[in-house]
Design a protein around this motif. Structure first.
Motif, PDB file in Angstrom:
ATOM      1  N   ASN A   1       0.852  -1.187   0.000  1.00  0.00           N
ATOM      2  CA  ASN A   1       0.000   0.000   0.000  1.00  0.00           C
ATOM      3  C   ASN A   1       0.894   1.246   0.000  1.00  0.00           C
ATOM      4  N   THR A   2       0.815   2.021  -1.043  1.00  0.00           N
ATOM      5  CA  THR A   2       1.724   3.159  -1.199  1.00  0.00           C
ATOM      6  C   THR A   2       1.480   4.248  -0.166  1.00  0.00           C
ATOM      7  N   HIS A   3       0.238   4.418   0.247  1.00  0.00           N
ATOM      8  CA  HIS A   3      -0.048   5.448   1.252  1.00  0.00           C
ATOM      9  C   HIS A   3       0.615   5.089   2.581  1.00  0.00           C
ATOM     10  N   LEU A   4       0.470   3.833   2.980  1.00  0.00           N
ATOM     11  CA  LEU A   4       1.068   3.390   4.244  1.00  0.00           C
ATOM     12  C   LEU A   4       2.593   3.342   4.148  1.00  0.00           C
ATOM     13  N   LEU A   5       3.086   3.107   2.951  1.00  0.00           N
ATOM     14  CA  LEU A   5       4.524   2.930   2.779  1.00  0.00           C
ATOM     15  C   LEU A   5       5.286   4.251   2.763  1.00  0.00           C
ATOM     16  N   PHE A   6       4.803   5.232   1.982  1.00  0.00           N
ATOM     17  CA  PHE A   6       5.582   6.475   1.877  1.00  0.00           C
ATOM     18  C   PHE A   6       4.763   7.762   1.776  1.00  0.00           C
ATOM     19  N   HIS A   7       3.465   7.680   2.127  1.00  0.00           N
ATOM     20  CA  HIS A   7       2.638   8.873   1.987  1.00  0.00           C
ATOM     21  C   HIS A   7       1.752   9.071   3.212  1.00  0.00           C
ATOM     22  N   HIS A   8       2.182   8.533   4.348  1.00  0.00           N
ATOM     23  CA  HIS A   8       1.363   8.415   5.546  1.00  0.00           C
ATOM     24  C   HIS A   8       1.356   9.642   6.459  1.00  0.00           C
ATOM     25  N   THR A   9       2.308  10.570   6.244  1.00  0.00           N
ATOM     26  CA  THR A   9       2.473  11.674   7.180  1.00  0.00           C
ATOM     27  C   THR A   9       2.663  12.987   6.434  1.00  0.00           C
ATOM     28  N   ARG A  10       2.082  14.051   6.964  1.00  0.00           N
ATOM     29  CA  ARG A  10       2.258  15.364   6.354  1.00  0.00           C
ATOM     30  C   ARG A  10       3.643  15.913   6.685  1.00  0.00           C
ATOM     31  N   GLN A  11       3.978  17.026   6.022  1.00  0.00           N
ATOM     32  CA  GLN A  11       5.296  17.636   6.198  1.00  0.00           C
ATOM     33  C   GLN A  11       5.545  18.072   7.651  1.00  0.00           C
ATOM     34  N   ASP A  12       4.478  18.470   8.348  1.00  0.00           N
ATOM     35  CA  ASP A  12       4.646  18.918   9.733  1.00  0.00           C
ATOM     36  C   ASP A  12       4.663  17.765  10.738  1.00  0.00           C
ATOM     37  N   GLY A  13       4.594  16.523  10.228  1.00  0.00           N
ATOM     38  CA  GLY A  13       4.646  15.364  11.101  1.00  0.00           C
ATOM     39  C   GLY A  13       3.300  14.846  11.541  1.00  0.00           C
ATOM     40  N   SER A  14       2.232  15.531  11.190  1.00  0.00           N
ATOM     41  CA  SER A  14       0.882  15.076  11.561  1.00  0.00           C
ATOM     42  C   SER A  14       0.442  13.934  10.651  1.00  0.00           C
ATOM     43  N   SER A  15      -0.463  13.125  11.203  1.00  0.00           N
ATOM     44  CA  SER A  15      -0.949  11.961  10.458  1.00  0.00           C
ATOM     45  C   SER A  15      -1.737  12.391   9.226  1.00  0.00           C
ATOM     46  N   HIS A  16      -1.548  11.667   8.171  1.00  0.00           N
ATOM     47  CA  HIS A  16      -2.226  11.948   6.902  1.00  0.00           C
ATOM     48  C   HIS A  16      -3.031  10.702   6.553  1.00  0.00           C
ATOM     49  N   SER A  17      -4.307  10.679   6.888  1.00  0.00           N
ATOM     50  CA  SER A  17      -5.114   9.469   6.707  1.00  0.00           C
ATOM     51  C   SER A  17      -5.383   9.174   5.240  1.00  0.00           C
ATOM     52  N   ASP A  18      -5.655   7.918   4.971  1.00  0.00           N
ATOM     53  CA  ASP A  18      -5.957   7.472   3.615  1.00  0.00           C
ATOM     54  C   ASP A  18      -7.204   8.175   3.080  1.00  0.00           C
ATOM     55  N   GLN A  19      -8.175   8.428   3.951  1.00  0.00           N
ATOM     56  CA  GLN A  19      -9.417   9.072   3.528  1.00  0.00           C
ATOM     57  C   GLN A  19      -9.199  10.520   3.111  1.00  0.00           C
ATOM     58  N   GLU A  20      -8.181  11.166   3.673  1.00  0.00           N
ATOM     59  CA  GLU A  20      -7.883  12.561   3.339  1.00  0.00           C
ATOM     60  C   GLU A  20      -6.914  12.677   2.165  1.00  0.00           C
ATOM     61  N   CYS A  21      -6.267  11.590   1.846  1.00  0.00           N
ATOM     62  CA  CYS A  21      -5.232  11.605   0.800  1.00  0.00           C
ATOM     63  C   CYS A  21      -5.832  11.878  -0.577  1.00  0.00           C
TER      64      CYS A  21
END
Length: 200
Positions: free
Chosen positions: A160-180
């Motif tokens: 899963n590419t989101h979990l692998l390398f797209h999981h967190t925003r630049q400020d370190g906050s969580s970036h959920s799959d639903q918001e991606c």
């Protein structure tokens, strides 16, 4: 569709579609050995061998081969055969022959185009990856691996590419799959353009 009957490898009768497809008059085929339509004796024997077991047991035999028309044009044929009498092959075999040349050609053209696209993506100087509807990686080019620090595509493909390398925003906050936005694109089938996105 061409239809006919062969007894002891000799044409007993053929339909009008077969004569029109191949360019032979009916009388030029009736009584002739079926080998006349094949590119070689070896191909004729191969086709007969592949169908024999099924036909001998009363089942439909199916094989792909090539026939040569009267004008020399070679066509791809899907050949199906059934015995007239399952207990007596000498009674003859009914066959149908479907010209699949256009299907074969279309598949070859599609394969060529897919290969061209694959080579283009592989050699591109831009990082590219592809995902299925579940977000799992189906394709990754060398530049993407290099950019993200991976050494082999096996580290990325199927994951899963989101979990692998797209999981967190630049400020370190969580970036959920639903918001991606990328996830939304393949879930909803919509095109998106995002700037300032972060890959880890």
């Amino acid at each position: 569709m061409s239809i006919g009957m062969v007894r002891n490898r000799v044409f007993g009768w053929v339909n009008r579609w077969m004569t029109e497809e191949l360019g032979y008059a009916e009388e030029a085929l009736i009584g002739q050995n079926a080998v006349m339509l094949y590119e070689s004796q070896a191909e004729f024997e191969r086709v007969g061998h592949e169908k024999y077991t099924d036909v001998a047991q009363g089942r439909m035999g199916e094989v792909q081969t090539r026939w040569v028309c009267k004008n020399g044009k070679v066509i791809d044929v899907l050949l199906r055969s059934m015995p007239i009498d399952a207990g007596d092959l000498d009674a003859g075999v009914i066959f149908t022959a479907l010209n699949i040349s256009e299907i074969i050609r279309s598949n070859e053209e599609l394969h060529d185009k897919e290969e061209q696209v694959r080579l283009l993506l592989q050699s591109s100087g831009e990082a590219m990856f592809g995902v299925d509807r579940n977000g799992n990686c189906t394709f990754v080019n060398p530049m993407c691996l290099k950019l993200l620090g991976y050494t082999d595509k096996s580290e990325v493909l199927g994951k899963n590419t989101h979990l692998l390398f797209h999981h967190t925003r630049q400020d370190g906050s969580s970036h959920s799959d639903q918001e991606c936005e990328i996830s939304k694109a393949f879930r909803l089938g919509e095109s998106v353009h995002v700037t300032g996105d972060v890959f880890w």
